[in-house]
Design an enzyme around this catalytic site. Structure first.
Site, PDB file in Angstrom:
ATOM      1  N   SER A   1      -6.879  -0.612 -11.641  1.00 59.96           N
ATOM      2  CA  SER A   1      -6.579  -1.497 -10.525  1.00 59.96           C
ATOM      3  C   SER A   1      -6.294  -2.946 -10.831  1.00 59.96           C
ATOM      4  CB  SER A   1      -7.601  -1.537  -9.454  1.00 59.96           C
ATOM      5  OG  SER A   1      -8.690  -2.188  -9.486  1.00 59.96           O
TER       6      SER A   1
ATOM      7  N   LYS B   1     -13.000  -7.368  -9.128  1.00 62.80           N
ATOM      8  CA  LYS B   1     -11.647  -7.621  -8.178  1.00 62.80           C
ATOM      9  C   LYS B   1     -11.526  -9.184  -8.419  1.00 62.80           C
ATOM     10  CE  LYS B   1     -11.270  -3.604  -6.708  1.00 62.80           C
ATOM     11  NZ  LYS B   1      -9.905  -2.652  -7.042  1.00 62.80           N
TER      12      LYS B   1
END
Lengths: 146, 425
Positions: A66, A103
């Site tokens: 991701s 993230k």
């Protein structure tokens, strides 16, 4: 106990230096000027470059895709510094619902989110979740097969 | 002023840094070899599980998923301990490890407000930088710092940091509420003898006449009494409590980087530690070795490593302890540094008589142990009669293969490339 069963304690200052003609080196973790500075044949130490505060620095392995858009690929090694204050724009290691994730910390419309680089993963609103910052990613190491 | 920084439930806290799911769960850490509980989270304590509980007695709770038991991961604990020490050293040049999870920190030359602010900074930054929660107690003496730390840990109103002036109402109040059993260096037998004299709280001991205490009891207890009054008189290695850890260390006469001198120092400390261990009838489970350069010599390269190695089984045999200590030294020694101090700490002590036999115990093993006991007691006797150092051990065999059982050991997150924690992207 065999020698192979004993491992280096942290901090490990021995410099893994590369020979290099003109640079300044500093000794070990303390950042004091090294007496070796006066010597010819100086070296570059990757620890010194990547690890700013050894006591607070941890390495982690990335799993998943991701974050590829931010240059973080599956299998890469993260250099995570717990002593850095997290600010928007930083790549974070965070604990979300008991899981360790990496993230990008962003503010979208005044609200904090943890974002992926990949559109297939929606931004995670921080406020709705049990979420804690674990550390800030200072660099990522990508090794190529050679 | 001197501070004591004590890590909360240290072994369990180390595990939790890398396993957030363990937060709030009752967690115990087991000794690898005899399978009993050597560290507990608060939640496990709340379930009434005592130190030393055999792991098999807890298997039903483990199967039901009510508690988690982990094998000890000394490599991780040693590394995290070194990190905690390193953070403290950013703020004070005088950090003395007292055990793997407790460190004395010098707070010299600050006014009250600065001392409190610094104590709070240590409290906050150790946790933030390393993930390990700590409590900080600061006072004029080590004995009072211990009590301040205890208050910081047990009383929520302190918020993990307690600075005791040593001569004010707050100190008095705390000492009045502290029973002697909770005072550093006062063992159970002393508590009973003092009770006969009408001395039951730390405050009463503080008020007693130190000279009378020395006459009736010992110099050691006199020192404790004076320390409670705020006069520092206990240095690192001379407290006589039945120890939970044994530390032997000394500064070199001059800085040295000579491997043979370091080896000799470690050998002496390991042997002296083993003697102390036998004198108090304990066995150790692990050995911590540390080296220190002189932080005041800013012109010299700095390197103050420490490492923990686990013993194959709890032991008081000088040979095993020496072998572990020397191998630990080999692992951390680096040329090019000039060291000021070297030390050996024996960790996680167990009562020799109460120790459970290992499942791997065989008749051979028992015979070995008996031989070892006879050899060690002869060694101690000779050294006692003829002077310390009469009989010493040489260099041990290097390749005695030790097999450790560690079925439930978590990965060595911080010391092995192959075992790094993973972060999900």
């Amino acid at each position: 106990m065999r020698a192979s069963e004993i491992f280096l304690a942290h901090p490990a200052p021995p410099a893994q230096g590369l020979p290099h003609p003109q640079t300044t080196i500093r000794a070990g973790i303390s950042g004091f000027p090294s007496p070796a500075e006066d010597y010819v044949g100086r070296t570059l130490d990757l620890n010194q470059r990547l690890v700013k505060r050894p006591a607070a620095t941890f390495f982690m392995t990335v799993t998943g895709d991701s974050m590829e858009g931010f240059g973080i690929q599956d299998g890469d090694t993260l250099v995570v510094d717990r002593s850095v204050d997290a600010k928007p724009g930083h790549i974070l290691v965070a604990l979300v619902d008991g899981e360790v994730i990496v993230k990008r910390y962003e503010i979208l419309g005044k609200r904090p989110y943890l974002c992926s680089s990949n559109d297939r993963y929606a931004p995670i609103p921080v406020s709705d979740l049990d979420c804690q910052v674990w550390g800030v990613v200072r660099s990522v190491i990508h090794e190529y097969p050679v | 002023m001197i501070g004591l920084v004590d890590c909360n439930n240290f072994y369990v806290s180390c595990e939790r840094v890398f396993q957030p799911r363990l937060a709030g769960v009752p967690v115990g850490v087991m000794s690898n070899n005899d399978g009993c509980v050597i560290a507990r989270s608060n939640e496990l304590k709340a379930l009434g599980v005592e130190m030393g509980t055999p792991a098999f007695e807890l298997q039903q709770w483990v199967r039901q998923g009510r508690i988690r038991l982990l094998s000890s991961n000394y490599e991780l604990y040693g590394d995290m301990s070194a990190r905690v020490r390193e953070v403290l050293e950013e703020y004070s040049a005088g950090v003395e490890p007292y055990s793997i999870d407790e460190m004395f920190v010098r707070f010299d030359g600050f006014d009250d407000a600065t001392t409190l602010a610094l104590a709070r900074t240590l409290y906050r930054n150790v946790r933030r930088f390393t993930g390990i929660p700590v409590c900080v107690g600061v006072a004029p003496t080590r004995t009072l710092a211990k009590l301040a730390n205890r208050a910081a840990k047990k009383r929520p109103e302190y918020g993990g940091v307690c600075v005791l002036a040593g001569d004010d109402d707050e100190t008095r109040h705390l000492l009045e509420q502290t029973t002697l059993g909770d005072v550093w260096g006062v063992g159970r037998r002393l508590v009973e003898r003092l009770a006969i004299q009408g001395i039951e709280t730390a405050w009463e001991l503080r008020c007693a006449d130190p000279k009378a205490i020395r006459r009736r009891f010992s110099v050691t207890l006199e020192r404790t009494a004076r320390e409670l009054q705020g006069t520092p008189c206990i240095e690192m290695n001379d407290s006589d409590e039945p120890r939970q850890r044994i530390m032997t260390s000394r500064s070199f006469g001059r800085l040295t980087g000579e491997p043979s001198e370091l080896q000799e120092a470690i050998r002496q400390h390991a042997q002296r530690g083993a003697e102390k261990l036998r004198a108090q009838q304990s066995h150790a489970r692990a050995v911590l070795v540390f080296l220190k350069t002189n932080r005041h010599r800013k012109d010299l390269a700095q390197y103050s490593p420490s490492i923990v190695t686990e013993l194959p089984e709890p032991t008081d045999d000088s040979r095993s302890i020496l072998a572990a200590a020397q191998q630990a030294l080999d692992a951390i020694y680096r040329p090019g540094y000039r060291f000021m101090k070297a030390g050996v700490m024996l960790l996680d002590l167990v009562d020799a008589n109460r120790e459970q036999l290992s499942l791997l115990d065989t008749p051979d093993h028992a015979a070995d142990r008996e031989r070892s006991e006879r050899l060690m007691s002869t060694l101690d006797e000779l050294n006692q009669k003829m002077g310390r150092g009469t009989v010493r051990l040489g260099v041990p065999r290097q390749n005695a293969a030790w097999q450790l059982r560690c079925a439930h050991r978590t990965p060595r997150w911080t010391t092995q490339w192959g075992e790094l924690p993973s972060a999900k992207a």
